[in-house]
Design a protein around this motif. Structure first.
Motif, PDB file in Angstrom:
ATOM      1  N   ALA A 283      15.347  -1.608  11.705  1.00 22.70           N
ATOM      2  CA  ALA A 283      15.090  -1.691  10.196  1.00 22.70           C
ATOM      3  C   ALA A 283      14.964  -0.174   9.788  1.00 22.70           C
ATOM      4  O   ALA A 283      15.596  -0.363   8.578  1.00 22.70           O
ATOM      5  CB  ALA A 283      13.377  -2.138  10.037  1.00 22.70           C
ATOM      6  N   ILE A 284      14.983   0.857  10.438  1.00 23.58           N
ATOM      7  CA  ILE A 284      15.290   2.333  10.079  1.00 23.58           C
ATOM      8  C   ILE A 284      16.758   2.110   9.774  1.00 23.58           C
ATOM      9  O   ILE A 284      17.396   2.741   8.647  1.00 23.58           O
ATOM     10  CB  ILE A 284      14.851   3.259  10.874  1.00 23.58           C
ATOM     11  CG1 ILE A 284      13.156   3.075  10.706  1.00 23.58           C
ATOM     12  CG2 ILE A 284      15.117   4.491  10.354  1.00 23.58           C
ATOM     13  CD1 ILE A 284      12.450   3.440   9.376  1.00 23.58           C
TER      14      ILE A 284
ATOM     15  N   ALA B 288       8.526   0.340   7.820  1.00 23.88           N
ATOM     16  CA  ALA B 288       9.885   0.489   8.103  1.00 23.88           C
ATOM     17  C   ALA B 288      10.834   0.081   6.878  1.00 23.88           C
ATOM     18  O   ALA B 288      11.701   0.573   6.463  1.00 23.88           O
ATOM     19  CB  ALA B 288      10.531   0.329   9.202  1.00 23.88           C
ATOM     20  N   ASP B 289      10.293  -0.999   6.317  1.00 22.80           N
ATOM     21  CA  ASP B 289      10.892  -1.769   5.192  1.00 22.80           C
ATOM     22  C   ASP B 289      10.198  -1.136   3.830  1.00 22.80           C
ATOM     23  O   ASP B 289      10.795  -1.576   3.083  1.00 22.80           O
ATOM     24  CB  ASP B 289      10.710  -3.149   5.387  1.00 22.80           C
ATOM     25  CG  ASP B 289      11.498  -3.634   6.318  1.00 22.80           C
ATOM     26  OD1 ASP B 289      12.848  -3.179   6.705  1.00 22.80           O
ATOM     27  OD2 ASP B 289      11.286  -4.642   7.023  1.00 22.80           O
ATOM     28  N   HIS B 290       9.448  -0.408   3.932  1.00 24.64           N
ATOM     29  CA  HIS B 290       8.535  -0.036   2.776  1.00 24.64           C
ATOM     30  C   HIS B 290       9.381   0.892   1.930  1.00 24.64           C
ATOM     31  O   HIS B 290      10.080   1.765   2.272  1.00 24.64           O
ATOM     32  CB  HIS B 290       7.543   0.984   2.929  1.00 24.64           C
ATOM     33  CG  HIS B 290       6.373   0.819   2.036  1.00 24.64           C
ATOM     34  ND1 HIS B 290       6.624   1.605   0.850  1.00 24.64           N
ATOM     35  CD2 HIS B 290       5.212   0.025   1.702  1.00 24.64           C
ATOM     36  CE1 HIS B 290       5.670   1.575  -0.007  1.00 24.64           C
ATOM     37  NE2 HIS B 290       4.792   0.375   0.512  1.00 24.64           N
ATOM     38  N   PRO B 291       9.677   0.449   0.374  1.00 29.38           N
ATOM     39  CA  PRO B 291      10.351   1.017  -0.330  1.00 29.38           C
ATOM     40  C   PRO B 291      10.239   2.626  -0.656  1.00 29.38           C
ATOM     41  O   PRO B 291      10.891   3.503  -1.069  1.00 29.38           O
ATOM     42  CB  PRO B 291      10.330   0.292  -1.720  1.00 29.38           C
ATOM     43  CG  PRO B 291       9.405  -0.489  -1.645  1.00 29.38           C
ATOM     44  CD  PRO B 291       8.983  -0.457  -0.003  1.00 29.38           C
ATOM     45  N   ALA B 292       8.859   3.188  -0.643  1.00 31.52           N
ATOM     46  CA  ALA B 292       8.425   4.309  -0.772  1.00 31.52           C
ATOM     47  C   ALA B 292       8.045   5.180   0.621  1.00 31.52           C
ATOM     48  O   ALA B 292       7.347   6.324   0.558  1.00 31.52           O
ATOM     49  CB  ALA B 292       6.835   4.150  -1.641  1.00 31.52           C
ATOM     50  N   LEU B 293       8.685   4.647   1.737  1.00 33.16           N
ATOM     51  CA  LEU B 293       8.650   5.444   2.898  1.00 33.16           C
ATOM     52  C   LEU B 293       9.064   6.921   2.770  1.00 33.16           C
ATOM     53  O   LEU B 293      10.347   6.990   2.338  1.00 33.16           O
ATOM     54  CB  LEU B 293       9.594   4.873   3.933  1.00 33.16           C
ATOM     55  CG  LEU B 293       9.397   5.105   5.521  1.00 33.16           C
ATOM     56  CD1 LEU B 293       7.872   5.197   5.782  1.00 33.16           C
ATOM     57  CD2 LEU B 293      10.252   4.521   6.372  1.00 33.16           C
ATOM     58  N   GLN B 294       8.415   7.833   3.323  1.00 38.08           N
ATOM     59  CA  GLN B 294       8.933   9.103   2.999  1.00 38.08           C
ATOM     60  C   GLN B 294       9.925   9.395   4.248  1.00 38.08           C
ATOM     61  O   GLN B 294       9.874   8.867   5.211  1.00 38.08           O
ATOM     62  CB  GLN B 294       7.402  10.124   3.202  1.00 38.08           C
ATOM     63  CG  GLN B 294       6.799   9.888   2.130  1.00 38.08           C
ATOM     64  CD  GLN B 294       5.338  10.742   2.138  1.00 38.08           C
ATOM     65  OE1 GLN B 294       5.100  11.474   3.251  1.00 38.08           O
ATOM     66  NE2 GLN B 294       4.417  10.632   1.492  1.00 38.08           N
TER      67      GLN B 294
ATOM     68  N   ALA C 210       0.931  -1.164   0.052  1.00 31.69           N
ATOM     69  CA  ALA C 210      -0.043   0.155  -0.081  1.00 31.69           C
ATOM     70  C   ALA C 210       1.073   1.163  -0.144  1.00 31.69           C
ATOM     71  O   ALA C 210       2.114   1.051   0.349  1.00 31.69           O
ATOM     72  CB  ALA C 210      -0.837  -0.050   1.192  1.00 31.69           C
ATOM     73  N   LYS C 211       0.208   2.465  -0.294  1.00 33.51           N
ATOM     74  CA  LYS C 211       0.968   3.701  -0.160  1.00 33.51           C
ATOM     75  C   LYS C 211       1.141   3.898   1.257  1.00 33.51           C
ATOM     76  O   LYS C 211       0.174   3.887   2.022  1.00 33.51           O
ATOM     77  CB  LYS C 211       0.122   4.692  -0.759  1.00 33.51           C
ATOM     78  CG  LYS C 211       0.743   6.236  -0.899  1.00 33.51           C
ATOM     79  CD  LYS C 211      -0.008   7.009  -1.561  1.00 33.51           C
ATOM     80  CE  LYS C 211       0.664   8.489  -1.581  1.00 33.51           C
ATOM     81  NZ  LYS C 211      -0.095   9.419  -2.167  1.00 33.51           N
ATOM     82  N   PRO C 212       2.538   4.350   1.794  1.00 37.29           N
ATOM     83  CA  PRO C 212       2.428   4.511   3.134  1.00 37.29           C
ATOM     84  C   PRO C 212       1.635   5.846   3.764  1.00 37.29           C
ATOM     85  O   PRO C 212       1.426   6.673   2.783  1.00 37.29           O
ATOM     86  CB  PRO C 212       4.027   5.114   3.186  1.00 37.29           C
ATOM     87  CG  PRO C 212       4.542   4.286   2.277  1.00 37.29           C
ATOM     88  CD  PRO C 212       3.370   4.371   0.995  1.00 37.29           C
TER      89      PRO C 212
END
Length: 124
Positions: free
Chosen positions: A61-62, A37-43, A18-20
């Motif tokens: 993870a961050i 925290a692992d999401h590739p599109a994390l702002q 999903a979109k963060p």
């Protein structure tokens, strides 16, 4: 996707696709925050919020993200220190800082007679 995000049983897995969103950063389920925290599109703003997460695995993870600034990573690593060597070793895998123990030394070669003597002394 909204149905999967609404269901507590599937929310953590759905976050990865999903979109963060800002509500995910403060989700009570640590698995949701870890997936975020692992999401590739994390702002960057969400990354910085998760860097202060109470859960050590979320902060780890961050710290493991390639887009985490070096200064933030260094600060995070100091919050990941633990007295438990097993937990420290486990956390090191995400950041690729682990070190495997050295391999056991190869025993010296023995002749058949020496091996039979050792087996006899052991009662085998």
């Amino acid at each position: 996707m909204s149905g999967l995000l609404a269901d507590p049983a599937t929310r953590a897995v759905a976050v990865r696709h999903a979109k963060p969103s800002a509500d995910m950063v403060t989700d009570p389920d640590v698995e949701v925050r870890l997936a975020l925290a692992d999401h590739p599109a994390l702002q960057a703003s969400m990354r910085d919020q998760l860097a202060e997460d109470p859960d050590i695995f979320v902060r780890n993870a961050i710290a493991a993200r390639v887009d985490t600034p070096a200064a933030l990573r260094d600060d995070l690593v100091t919050t990941l220190e633990t007295d438990d060597p097993r937990l420290e070793w486990f956390l090191s895998f995400a950041r690729q800082t682990h070190a495997c123990p050295p391999p056991a030394p190869t025993p010296e070669a023995r002749s058949r007679e020496q091996a039979e003597e050792l087996l006899a002394r052991a009662g085998l």
